[in-house]
Structures are given as structure tokens and as C-alpha cells.
Scaffold this active site. Structure first.
Site, PDB file in Angstrom:
ATOM      1  N   GLY A   1      27.134  14.077  18.565  1.00 16.16           N
ATOM      2  CA  GLY A   1      26.074  13.121  18.116  1.00 16.16           C
ATOM      3  C   GLY A   1      26.280  12.143  16.964  1.00 16.16           C
ATOM      4  O   GLY A   1      27.311  11.650  17.080  1.00 16.16           O
ATOM      5  N   LYS A   2      25.080  11.910  16.211  1.00 13.39           N
ATOM      6  CA  LYS A   2      25.552  11.097  14.984  1.00 13.39           C
ATOM      7  C   LYS A   2      25.243  11.532  13.577  1.00 13.39           C
ATOM      8  O   LYS A   2      24.235  12.475  13.569  1.00 13.39           O
ATOM      9  CB  LYS A   2      24.680   9.656  15.355  1.00 13.39           C
ATOM     10  CG  LYS A   2      25.056   8.834  16.497  1.00 13.39           C
ATOM     11  CD  LYS A   2      24.145   7.688  16.771  1.00 13.39           C
ATOM     12  CE  LYS A   2      24.418   6.791  17.891  1.00 13.39           C
ATOM     13  NZ  LYS A   2      23.748   5.624  18.122  1.00 13.39           N
TER      14      LYS A   2
ATOM     15  N   ASP B   1      38.184  24.451  14.707  1.00 11.63           N
ATOM     16  CA  ASP B   1      38.412  23.059  14.893  1.00 11.63           C
ATOM     17  C   ASP B   1      38.867  22.421  13.376  1.00 11.63           C
ATOM     18  O   ASP B   1      37.958  21.417  12.984  1.00 11.63           O
ATOM     19  CB  ASP B   1      36.928  22.410  15.447  1.00 11.63           C
ATOM     20  CG  ASP B   1      37.310  20.983  15.808  1.00 11.63           C
ATOM     21  OD1 ASP B   1      38.624  20.666  16.138  1.00 11.63           O
ATOM     22  OD2 ASP B   1      36.556  19.980  15.915  1.00 11.63           O
TER      23      ASP B   1
END
Length: 538
Positions: free
Chosen positions: A215-216, A329
Site C-alpha cells: 500500500g502507501k 524481510d
């Protein structure tokens, strides 16, 4: 009919009305039990009928069958055949050279009624059957080939159905269309960020900070307290919404176990749902380390700052591992600076065989960081997907499909520390076999035990003797060149002093091929590297 028929007709040229026997019809059928009885003669009489095609009068023989329906009323005659109204009983037969037609009583009665009294036969009026309903003609649709469509299947016919339509209905539909809120998403499900837009009935958006697969991230302000925050707006896609629930669960756990944020992980402020987008509100921080490196022309950090980064990162990841949580990650993009303010210094850069050159470099004022992005974080007891980690920071056991656990985070940290030291990623590749070949260039050949496991899992990457099958015949020249250009680890981190020697040893243990031999993050915190004194020029 249940009896045999004897047909009679007046022979051509005969003036009598006697009827001679005819040969029976040629159609064969099973003979019934009464067909040979004396009563097999059938009553019939001759009638006149107008030919619908030529308009001429023709003779027909009417068979008096034995249906319960009463026979039609006919003018009395002593003979079974009577002269036609034109006085020529056989005129039509002679003219056409054929036998009179056979009709049923209902057909003859209908024909007589059509004559309107032209003959003397009185027949009962038979109501004709109702006309068949005709299918309405449907406007033909244009052939699909005219519009460039496939003609493999016939184009469907569209039913002509009358739909109620009034001006009132149209105006009502128009008003509903105008009242519908405009879409707030783009075609990929990302929220369309607009300045001064209000989300969560509280936060006013200021600007876009970044965008990713999830997303943002936007900067927003809370007007009630004038406090600025960062809001992660998840894409309106079910799989990303589901992943966000996992991230929220992890963030709540981290805040609960570390309320004072000693371990430098991002802290959750609140969450809410805005127009089908999950929104995660956190503290507003500076830029990520990758962006700082990019703005600094990928110049390395000072060795003293690398030591501070390493201490904080090991503390954050060890805290996660104590909670049985694997980040999966770790990369510079997921490490944020609390304050990215920096000063600019001018230095003389020297390179072998080149003249010294003056360069400018940014030096951070504050090295405080926060570990972010727990969307891929996985609990050790829960399901592990096959592939995790961003390519450049992916451990060899993941590439070889041998399963992964806490050591994969340690390997990613080793890659990150080398990138801090050189300014560029250690393994710049997008191919598995090339990636493994680069690892062997940096770390030497794989241990025999680990290579044997890898060959059993991914035999296509190995050849006889459990050796890495590199280069394959189809490998490009550029790929061969990139692998040959990869330096050995001690050439990347030159052990020129105590600090570098300890740093080299720590990185070597973090990048070990075999995850069972790789140093744990908790043990790495006690490495001599963190007690070494940094020189003034570092």
C-alpha cells in the site's frame, strides 16, 4: 379405420354409374381380424370440390367412416354417386387423368361451406382450427465479425423485451449517480492520496511518503494535538487486508512486551478502517537507510556509525527471536532513521591508480533507528511459506528449499552490514544459480554437508560430486563477468586494524552457508566487535 377398403370409380368413357373394383392401395399393413369378413365393404359417396389452385371443379370420394360423429346431411340420392352440378361426373377426372382425391368428412364439409351454395350438398359447418401463433420477428443483431469479435460461437439473439422507462425513473437514477461518492482507489486497489483529505474522521493527510506492494505510507497531522504521524494505508485487496491483520497483531505484541521501546521496533498508535482500507498509525520518523544512501551517492557510513547500527539491529532482532518471531524481510528499506538530519563534509577520495579527488559526504547527526514492516513476520510455530526475504538478502537455505527459521534473519543482517560498509548491496543478482555462485565467490565453497542437502533438494543446481553447476552452457557473458567481479569477503572488508578484523569475523559468522553453524543473533550481541574502540578517522 378397422376394415378393408374397396375402391370404385367410373371408368373413362363409361356412361353408367356402376363402379368396378380397383386394386387396393400398395401400402402394406398388418391385417386385422375383421378384414376378411363379409362386412368389410365401406360406405362412400362422391362429392364435388373446388380446386384451390386452379379454380376448377373436381370430384372427390368421401369415405363414410364409423366414427360416433353423425354423417353430414346430403341431398337424397338412390345411388352412391350422383351427377355433378355441371352434369359431367367425370369431367375433372378425364381432364387430369387421375383418380378423384380422397377427403375426410370434415374436410369435405369445410370445402362445401367454401362453395357458398354452388352445389346441392348440405354439410355441417365445421369451425376451422385456430391459426397458429406466429413468432414475432426479432431484429437481427449485427454479425460479430463486423466488430472484430470471434465467430466461433453464434452471436446470441437479444430478446425484444419492453422495459418500463419514464422520465421520473431516469431523473431518479441520475440523482443517485450524482450522489454516489467517487472512487477513492486506483485500478490496483491503492488509496488515492489527496492533500487535506481526512481519514479516520481525525487525521488530515499532508503528503505521500512512500509506496510499496502492501500500500502507501502518508504523512498526516492530528488537528486536535497538532501531532504528526505516519499512516500506512493498506491496499483494498483481500490478501493484503488479511496480511495487515497479522502485522497489527505483531505490532500490538511488540508494544505490550516493550512499552518503552528499548529494542528499537516501530510502535503502533492505533488502527482503523477507512473506505475498505486498513490504516495503521505509527510515529512519524525520518527516511529509510536506503534512501539516505541513495541521496549520499551510495557512499558508505563511517565505521563508528556502522557499529552503532549493528548494535541496535542485533538488539531488535534478538528481541523478536525471544518472542519466537522471525522478521523474514530485513533490508535497508525497512530500517528508518529517527532523525535523518546530516552535515556535509568534504573529503579527499583516493583510489588505486587514480589521482585524489575531492568529494562531499553526508554524516548523520543521530544514528538512532527503528525496525519496521512486520507484514511478513512469522511465528516459529506457524506456517512458513516457501520463499521469503528480498532477493539480495535471501539466505542460501531458502534458495535451496531446505526450510528456514531464525538463522535467515542473521544472514540478512550480515548482508546489510556489508552494504553499510561499502554503500552497495553485496549480492546484486536476480537468478538463483548466479546468486549461489556469488556466495561461493565471497565465502568459498559450500561445506560438504550443506552441499549434499542442497543437491538432494535442488539437483538442477549441482553436478557430480555435489559441486555447484556453474557456469552452465546457457549462462550469458554478462552473468559470468558479474560473478567473476565478486570479491572475496576479506577483500571487501580489509582487516587493516582491530575494528575491521572483528567486523570481518562477525560478518563471516553471520554469512555462513550452513544455518546450523551460523551465529545466532543473541550470541552476536556479545561479539568482541562491539567492545572494540573505533579510531578517530572512522
Amino acid at each position: 379405420m378397422n376394415r378393408g377398403l374397396n375402391y370404385r370409380q367410373s371408368l373413362p368413357g363409361s356412361t353408367t354409374s356402376s363402379m368396378t373394383p380397383m386394386t387396393p392401395m400398395t401400402r402394406k399393413r398388418k391385417r386385422g381380424p375383421l378384414e376378411n369378413s363379409p362386412a368389410s365393404d365401406v360406405r362412400f359417396h362422391e362429392e364435388a370440390e373446388v380446386d384451390g389452385l386452379t379454380g376448377n371443379i373436381k370430384s372427390v370420394i368421401v369415405i363414410d367412416d364409423d366414427t360416433p360423429e353423425p354423417p353430414p346431411t346430403v341431398a337424397s340420392s338412390s345411388s352412391s354417386s350422383r351427377p355433378l352440378s355441371n352434369g359431367n361426373s367425370n369431367g375433372h377426372s378425364k381432364a387430369n387423368g387421375s383418380l378423384p382425391g380422397l377427403r375426410t368428412r370434415a374436410q369435405v364439409a369445410a370445402a362445401h361451406a367454401a362453395l357458398n351454395g354452388n352445389n346441392s350438398v348440405t354439410a355441417t359447418v365445421v369451425v376451422p382450427p385456430p391459426p397458429k401463433r406466429r413468432r414475432r420477428d426479432v431484429p437481427q443483431q449485427p454479425h460479430p465479425a463486423a466488430n472484430g469479435l470471434s465467430t466461433r460461437k453464434p452471436f446470441p439473439q437479444i430478446t425484444s423485451k419492453a422495459w418500463p422507462s419514464t422520465s421520473t425513473d431516469v431523473s431518479a437514477a441520475s440523482s443517485q449517480t450524482t450522489k454516489a461518492p467517487p472512487s477513492c482507489d486506483d485500478k490496483e486497489g491503492h488509496y488515492i492520496v489527496t492533500a487535506d483529505d481526512v481519514v479516520g474522521k481525525r487525521y488530515r493527510l499532508i503528503k505521500l511518503l512512500g509506496q510499496g506492494t502492501f500500500g502507501k505510507v502518508v504523512e498526516a497531522v492530528d488537528p486536535s494535538s497538532n501531532k504528526r504521524v505516519a499512516i500506512k494505508i493498506i491496499r483494498a485487496i483481500p490478501k493484503y487486508r488479511e496480511a495487515s491483520t497479522i502485522e497489527i497483531r505483531v505490532l500490538r505484541l511488540l508494544k505490550e512486551r516493550d512499552p518503552h521501546n528499548i529494542h528499537k521496533c516501530i510502535h503502533l498508535l492505533e488502527t482503523f478502517d477507512h473506505r475498505n482500507h486498513v490504516c495503521i498509525v505509527t510515529e512519524l520518523l525520518g527516511m529509510c537507510i536506503y534512501d539516505f544512501l541513495k541521496e549520499n551517492d551510495f557512499r558508505p557510513f563511517p565505521r563508528a556509525q556502522i557499529q552503532q547500527f549493528a548494535r541496535q539491529l542485533l538488539s531488535s532482532v534478538a528481541f523478536l527471536h525471544d518472542l519466537q518471531l522471525i522478521h523474514t524481510d530485513l533490508k535497508p528499506e525497512n530500517i528508518l532513521l529517527v532523525n535523518s538530519a546530516a552535515r556535509v563534509v568534504n573529503e579527499m577520495a583516493t583510489a588505486p591508480g587514480r589521482r585524489p579527488q575531492a568529494i562531499s559526504r553526508k554524516i548523520l547527526y543521530d544514528c538512532d533507528i527503528r525496525l519496521i514492516d512486520f507484514g511478513s513476520a512469522t511465528f516459529e510455530r506457524e506456517y512458513h511459506s516457501t520463499v521469503v526475504s528480498t532477493r539480495h538478502y535471501r539466505a542460501p537455505e531458502i534458495i535451496l528449499g531446505l526450510g528456514w527459521s531464525f538463522p535467515c534473519d542473521a544472514f540478512s543482517l550480515g548482508c546489510i552490514l556489508v552494504e553499510f560498509y561499502t554503500g552497495i548491496a553485496l549480492y546484486q543478482t536476480h537468478d538463483n544459480l548466479e546468486h549461489l555462485a556469488m556466495m561461493e565467490m565471497v565465502m568459498g565453497r559450500m561445506p560438504e554437508r550443506f552441499a549434499r542437502k542442497g543437491a538432494a533438494s535442488k539437483p538442477e543446481y549441482f553436478k557430480e560430486g555435489n559441486r555447484l553447476d556453474w557456469p552452465k552452457p546457457k549462462v550469458t557473458k554478462q552473468s559470468r563477468k558479474d560473478v567473476r567481479a565478486t570479491k572475496v569477503l576479506h577483500e571487501i572488508i580489509r582487516p587493516q586494524d582491530t575494528l575491521n578484523r572483528h567486523f570481518l569475523e562477525l560478518v563471516r559468522q553471520l554469512l555462513d552457508f550452513d544455518p546450523s553453524l551460523r551465529i545466532t543473533v543473541r550470541r552476536a550481541q556479545d561479539h568482541p566487535y562491539f567492545s572494540a574502540i573505533t579510531p578517530n578517522d572512522a
